[in-house]
Scaffold this active site. Sequence first.
Site, mmCIF file in Angstrom:
data_model
loop_
_atom_site.group_PDB
_atom_site.id
_atom_site.type_symbol
_atom_site.label_atom_id
_atom_site.label_comp_id
_atom_site.label_asym_id
_atom_site.label_seq_id
_atom_site.Cartn_x
_atom_site.Cartn_y
_atom_site.Cartn_z
ATOM 1 N N HIS A 16 -3.637 -4.716 -9.712
ATOM 2 C CA HIS A 16 -4.582 -3.679 -9.285
ATOM 3 C C HIS A 16 -6.005 -4.151 -9.569
ATOM 4 C CE1 HIS A 16 -6.058 0.312 -8.386
ATOM 5 N NE2 HIS A 16 -6.819 0.204 -9.469
ATOM 6 N N MET A 18 0.791 -1.230 0.000
ATOM 7 C CA MET A 18 0.000 0.000 0.000
ATOM 8 C C MET A 18 0.828 1.286 0.000
ATOM 9 S SD MET A 18 -2.885 -1.278 -0.342
ATOM 10 C CE MET A 18 -4.033 0.062 -0.103
HETATM 11 C C1 GRF Z 1 -5.634 -7.228 -4.244
HETATM 12 O O1 GRF Z 1 -6.998 -7.061 -4.492
HETATM 13 C C2 GRF Z 1 -4.805 -6.419 -5.214
HETATM 14 O O2 GRF Z 1 -5.456 -6.171 -6.422
HETATM 15 C C3 GRF Z 1 -4.578 -5.118 -4.506
HETATM 16 O O3 GRF Z 1 -4.506 -5.454 -3.159
HETATM 17 C C4 GRF Z 1 -5.237 -6.641 -2.907
HETATM 18 C C5 GRF Z 1 -4.313 -7.551 -2.150
HETATM 19 O O4 GRF Z 1 -4.990 -8.653 -1.619
HETATM 20 N N1 GRF Z 1 -3.405 -4.452 -5.007
HETATM 21 P P1 GRF Z 1 -4.146 -9.823 -0.968
HETATM 22 O O5 GRF Z 1 -3.282 -9.213 0.126
HETATM 23 O O6 GRF Z 1 -3.330 -10.446 -2.050
HETATM 24 O O7 GRF Z 1 -5.181 -10.750 -0.402
#
Ligand code: GRF
Length: 211
Positions: A117, A98
């Site tokens: 994304h 993030m």
């Molecule tokens: C995913 O939906 C991705 O698209 C976004 O963050 C989320 C991560 O989910 N960038 P996870 O941690 O892989 O469960």
Amino acid sequence: MPQPTPLPKLGILGSGTGTNMVAIADAQDRGELPAEICIVISDVEGAPILQKATDRGIPSVYVPPGPYSAKLDETAEQKILELLNEHGAQWIALAGFMRILKGAFLRAFPDRIVNIHPSLLPAFPGLRAWRQAMDYGAQMTGCTVHLVDRGIDTGTILAQAAAPILPEDTEESLLERIHQQEWALYPKTIAQWIQGEYRIQGRRALRRSQD
Ligand code: GRF
């Protein structure tokens, strides 16, 4: 006796639940990803992605991100680069990471950092993209795997998968549908990318097999 060629090493950065990391590790276990996840790093203490990596025997490290909410401070960036180098990472996949990565980091891995994304970019970059798509009234959204550049979700698109937004959808049901697409698309695209299947031409990434 000839030694087996070592697999390329993939470092993963994530801040959250780590379901995409698990999908990548599962693909590796099934022999569908010609790479080894060498380390998982998180900027969030106690993030489930760290435990999920540990459970699979993958080294996992929390690095305190510093005082900013949207980026890493210099100490954190240096520490993460050191860890990636120590573990021999040659390719980086962001899996729900993030924070924005800055110049020094991008220069250390030129065109070797990918992200997933949860929208069909360039529509709905930024946070909670599935919610943005729903609020906008879009009838189709999905996910995008792209190279990471200095912008927010602006890098060259490698692959996309679509998911419909249904009238009865809640935020949760839509996110679940997008996740299903992500878990299939991300490992497959990472494998193709590491195997050199993409040729970058301006903004376009072309698969060599499609030439
Ligand atoms: C995913 O939906 C991705 O698209 C976004 O963050 C989320 C991560 O989910 N960038 P996870 O941690 O892989 O469960």
